[in-house]
Design a protein around this motif. Structure first.
Motif, PDB file in Angstrom:
ATOM      1  N   LYS A   1       0.796  -1.134  -0.320  1.00 14.70           N
ATOM      2  CA  LYS A   1      -0.221  -0.088  -0.119  1.00 14.70           C
ATOM      3  C   LYS A   1       0.928   1.066  -0.038  1.00 14.70           C
ATOM      4  O   LYS A   1       0.631   2.182  -0.747  1.00 14.70           O
ATOM      5  CB  LYS A   1      -1.086  -0.160   1.250  1.00 14.70           C
ATOM      6  CG  LYS A   1      -2.092  -0.868   1.010  1.00 14.70           C
ATOM      7  CD  LYS A   1      -3.147  -0.659   2.312  1.00 14.70           C
ATOM      8  CE  LYS A   1      -4.403  -1.748   2.036  1.00 14.70           C
ATOM      9  NZ  LYS A   1      -4.082  -3.045   2.401  1.00 14.70           N
ATOM     10  N   LYS A   2       2.045   1.328   0.730  1.00 15.69           N
ATOM     11  CA  LYS A   2       2.829   2.551   0.726  1.00 15.69           C
ATOM     12  C   LYS A   2       3.568   2.651  -0.614  1.00 15.69           C
ATOM     13  O   LYS A   2       3.518   3.811  -1.075  1.00 15.69           O
ATOM     14  CB  LYS A   2       3.945   2.288   1.787  1.00 15.69           C
ATOM     15  CG  LYS A   2       3.726   2.665   3.402  1.00 15.69           C
ATOM     16  CD  LYS A   2       4.745   2.532   3.943  1.00 15.69           C
ATOM     17  CE  LYS A   2       4.599   2.543   5.475  1.00 15.69           C
ATOM     18  NZ  LYS A   2       5.376   1.842   6.349  1.00 15.69           N
TER      19      LYS A   2
ATOM     20  N   ARG B   1       2.254   1.785  -3.395  1.00 14.28           N
ATOM     21  CA  ARG B   1       1.165   2.311  -4.273  1.00 14.28           C
ATOM     22  C   ARG B   1       0.848   3.813  -4.147  1.00 14.28           C
ATOM     23  O   ARG B   1       0.837   4.451  -5.031  1.00 14.28           O
ATOM     24  CB  ARG B   1      -0.266   1.532  -4.001  1.00 14.28           C
ATOM     25  CG  ARG B   1      -1.111   1.370  -5.156  1.00 14.28           C
ATOM     26  CD  ARG B   1      -2.445   0.870  -4.706  1.00 14.28           C
ATOM     27  NE  ARG B   1      -2.342  -0.416  -4.325  1.00 14.28           N
ATOM     28  CZ  ARG B   1      -3.087  -1.030  -3.328  1.00 14.28           C
ATOM     29  NH1 ARG B   1      -4.184  -0.527  -2.949  1.00 14.28           N
ATOM     30  NH2 ARG B   1      -2.676  -2.427  -3.006  1.00 14.28           N
ATOM     31  N   LYS B   2       0.694   4.110  -2.924  1.00 15.50           N
ATOM     32  CA  LYS B   2       0.537   5.513  -2.433  1.00 15.50           C
ATOM     33  C   LYS B   2       1.767   6.525  -3.182  1.00 15.50           C
ATOM     34  O   LYS B   2       1.355   7.280  -3.841  1.00 15.50           O
ATOM     35  CB  LYS B   2       0.287   5.601  -1.071  1.00 15.50           C
ATOM     36  CG  LYS B   2      -0.286   7.146  -0.659  1.00 15.50           C
ATOM     37  CD  LYS B   2      -0.188   7.269   0.751  1.00 15.50           C
ATOM     38  CE  LYS B   2      -0.875   8.796   1.002  1.00 15.50           C
ATOM     39  NZ  LYS B   2       0.106   9.692   0.553  1.00 15.50           N
TER      40      LYS B   2
ATOM     41  N   LEU C   1       1.564   6.433  -7.228  1.00 13.29           N
ATOM     42  CA  LEU C   1       0.104   7.357  -7.428  1.00 13.29           C
ATOM     43  C   LEU C   1       0.349   8.902  -7.102  1.00 13.29           C
ATOM     44  O   LEU C   1       0.219   9.737  -7.705  1.00 13.29           O
ATOM     45  CB  LEU C   1      -1.138   7.021  -6.916  1.00 13.29           C
ATOM     46  CG  LEU C   1      -1.612   5.530  -7.337  1.00 13.29           C
ATOM     47  CD1 LEU C   1      -2.830   5.026  -6.667  1.00 13.29           C
ATOM     48  CD2 LEU C   1      -1.948   5.807  -8.854  1.00 13.29           C
ATOM     49  N   ASP C   2       1.002   9.171  -5.772  1.00  9.94           N
ATOM     50  CA  ASP C   2       1.366  10.453  -5.480  1.00  9.94           C
ATOM     51  C   ASP C   2       2.340  11.112  -6.359  1.00  9.94           C
ATOM     52  O   ASP C   2       2.091  12.321  -6.754  1.00  9.94           O
ATOM     53  CB  ASP C   2       1.709  10.554  -3.831  1.00  9.94           C
ATOM     54  CG  ASP C   2       0.939  10.181  -3.076  1.00  9.94           C
ATOM     55  OD1 ASP C   2      -0.212  10.292  -3.317  1.00  9.94           O
ATOM     56  OD2 ASP C   2       1.283  10.163  -1.826  1.00  9.94           O
TER      57      ASP C   2
END
Length: 311
Positions: free
Chosen positions: A215-216, A218-219, A222-223
């Motif tokens: 998740k980290k 992925r974020k 995307l960020d």
């Protein structure tokens, strides 16, 4: 630096078939039963020729070089894995995972481009890493956001982290590193090339964020895209399996922007995704069914972008 170019290099196949040496970690390849190798190659050539015709019809400058029969290079149709071209006149040559793909690297391709008026100032050769078992397969493994000076890389047996960082230092890109997975027989396996799960255009990005299990990470990815004001179009893993991540934005006549993809990729997209993409580009698709099934690669892999200066 610009993100898109009008000039691309493509290699016309002469002995195209499913490459047994790449099938070990390219889970998109399929055996087409009941087809003779000559038939597979003829179908691939036909798909290739129609594709080139479509690109040229909208004003893309395509340099086509024929593969060499005796080289026995079944994947030569995917030149973006062994070479990349840069605006300062640099050319990078990359270390390849499959031994029979190393024969795809050809000096005469550079001669042909120079004859066409492209200027080559310097060759950055990373191929000696093959001897130590480290690989980085060109713009298959690394996705360049040339305008924002970033390089995205999903680590895999074909994308070594240290080699990627070395490339970023040499070419002054900021590395964005993560792992991307696909489900194969109910197991999560690393995706072999970054460019099957994402595509970066001038004003948009197509990405299968679901592939980035952490998740980290992925974020972070995307960020990074959002920070560069990219309009993000999310695709599913099912669409990824239809090569919807394997697209490339190119310039046609009058700098008109086209997003090039296969028919299967286009048909997998929803109306909403198509509308979102068409706010940025004109979609150009071509049937690449044989090439996708046997080669495990699609439209983007077939085009090596040429950013070299011209005389």
């Amino acid at each position: 630096m610009t993100q898109t170019t009008n000039s691309i290099l493509m290699i016309r196949p002469v002995a195209f078939r499913m490459n047994e040496q790449t099938a070990v970690n390219n889970y998109y390849q399929k055996v087409i039963d009941d087809l003779l190798p000559a038939t597979v190659n003829a179908k691939a050539q036909q798909e290739f020729d129609v594709f080139v015709e479509k690109l040229r019809a909208v004003g893309v400058d395509v340099t086509v070089v024929d593969d060499i029969e005796k080289a026995d290079t079944p994947d030569s149709i995917f030149p973006n894995n062994w070479i990349s071209f840069h605006e300062n006149g640099d050319v990078a040559l990359y270390p390849m995972f499959a031994e029979n793909r190393r024969r795809e690297r050809r000096e005469d391709v550079l001669d042909i481009l120079e004859e066409k008026g492209f200027i080559i100032n310097n060759i950055m050769d990373y191929t000696s890493a093959e001897e130590d078992g480290f690989f980085l397969e060109g713009t298959g493994s690394l996705l360049l956001d040339r305008e924002n000076g970033k390089a995205y890389c999903a680590l895999s047996p074909r994308a070594d982290e240290e080699l990627f960082i070395e490339f970023c230092e040499d070419f002054e890109f900021t590395p964005v590193i993560f792992e991307a997975f696909q489900t194969v027989n109910n197991e999560r396996k690393l995706i072999y090339h970054t460019n099957v799960m994402m595509c970066i255009g001038d004003t948009f990005a197509v990405i299968c964020a679901d592939c980035i299990d952490d998740k980290k990470e992925r974020k972070m990815v995307l960020d990074s895209l959002r920070g560069d004001e990219k309009d993000i179009i999310l695709i599913t893993e099912q669409q990824l399996n239809n090569f919807a991540g394997n697209m490339l934005e190119v310039k046609g006549v009058d700098d008109r922007r086209y997003l090039v993809m296969s028919t299967s990729a286009y048909q997998s997209l929803t109306k909403k995704q198509i509308a979102q993409l068409e706010e940025h580009v004109t979609i150009l698709s071509s049937n690449l069914d044989t090439i996708e099934a046997c080669g495990g690669g699609s439209a983007r892999c077939m085009m090596a972008e040429i950013f070299l200066p011209r005389e």
